[in-house]
Design an enzyme around this catalytic site. Structure first.
Site, PDB file in Angstrom:
ATOM      1  N   GLY A  29       0.742  67.969  39.543  1.00 17.04           N
ATOM      2  CA  GLY A  29       0.815  69.365  39.284  1.00 17.04           C
ATOM      3  C   GLY A  29       1.705  70.028  40.475  1.00 17.04           C
ATOM      4  N   ASN A  30       1.821  71.361  40.242  1.00 13.65           N
ATOM      5  CA  ASN A  30       2.309  71.984  41.449  1.00 13.65           C
ATOM      6  C   ASN A  30       1.702  73.320  41.916  1.00 13.65           C
ATOM      7  OD1 ASN A  30       3.595  74.333  39.813  1.00 13.65           O
ATOM      8  ND2 ASN A  30       4.387  72.494  38.729  1.00 13.65           N
TER       9      ASN A  30
END
Ligand code: C5P
Length: 230
Positions: A29-30
């Site tokens: 993810g980010n």
């Protein structure tokens, strides 16, 4: 009070980050908070637009009043939701932080460590570029806006990279945020530049994300007014 200058305009906006699953409990993810995309949706709805907001993973944010909210997780889900929203939109804004890569395979069961087997090696596949795809599928008269988070490097400045990206993707407008050193991601404020396909460039001073949203909607209405006069 805000002008109702977006009355009659249908807009599709993406916000937040995607999560690309590795196994049932893990993902890539980010750090996108979704705040800029939500501000774009809120301001557009306040100015009278009919707004569909496609949101990936975000910080805890209030749903923008008056917008239709669709929640997604992976890049593939975001792509499907944005393509269907864009099919009915006059303006499309890709503010989401879409993962460029996803794990090549998704394990059915939780990946376990083992003293007898080698540690796993992660192989990634490239995700589709949703913005470029939306540009290819754009309806007549549709305005397409992208975002870019850039850092300068030995190959060129932030703005050189950004102009090249705008040309490559074929969007009408590109909002460029200089990132790194705690700038932009997760913060309340944003700054950068607004680039147009004809090479134009306007600096956006540091300010609230709602302020940047207002600047972008002003630019979109100006561009559409210019086009309709041609
Ligand atoms: O190429 P880059 O990721 O810097 O481009 C950023 C822009 O492209 C953003 O508007 C983002 O929402 C969009 N994007 C996309 N699909 C991807 C990666 C980025 O639509 N796979």
């Amino acid at each position: 009070a805000l002008p109702r200058d977006l009355e009659g305009l249908r807009v599709a906006i993406s916000a937040g980050g995607t999560r690309e699953p590795l196994d049932p409990v893990r993902y890539l993810g980010n750090r996108s908070s979704g705040k800029q995309g939500y501000a774009l949706a809120r301001v557009a709805a306040q100015r009278g637009a009919e707004v569909t907001l496609v949101a990936g993973h975000t910080a805890e944010l209030p749903a923008p009043a008056g917008a239709t909210l669709a929640r997604v997780s992976t890049a593939e889900e975001l792509r499907t939701a944005m393509r269907s929203a864009a099919a009915e939109a006059d303006v499309v804004v890709m503010a989401a932080a879409v993962a460029d890569f996803r794990p090549a395979s998704r394990a059915e069961h939780k990946i376990k460590k083992s003293d007898d087997a080698p540690d796993p090696v992660l192989t990634l596949d490239r995700n589709p570029d949703i913005l470029a795809e939306l540009v290819r599928e754009r309806r007549d008269g549709q305005t397409v806006v992208g975002f870019a988070a850039e850092t300068g490097d030995e190959h060129g400045s932030v703005l050189e990279h950004a102009h090249a990206k705008l040309r490559r993707k074929g969007a009408d407008l590109l909002v460029v945020n200089a990132v790194g050193d705690g700038k932009a991601f997760g913060t309340e404020d944003n700054s950068g530049w607004l680039l147009t396909a004809d090479g134009g460039e306007e600096a956006i001073p540091l300010g609230a994300k709602a302020r940047l949203a207002a600047t972008l909607w002003d630019a979109v209405t100006a561009l559409r007014a210019r086009r309709s006069r041609l």
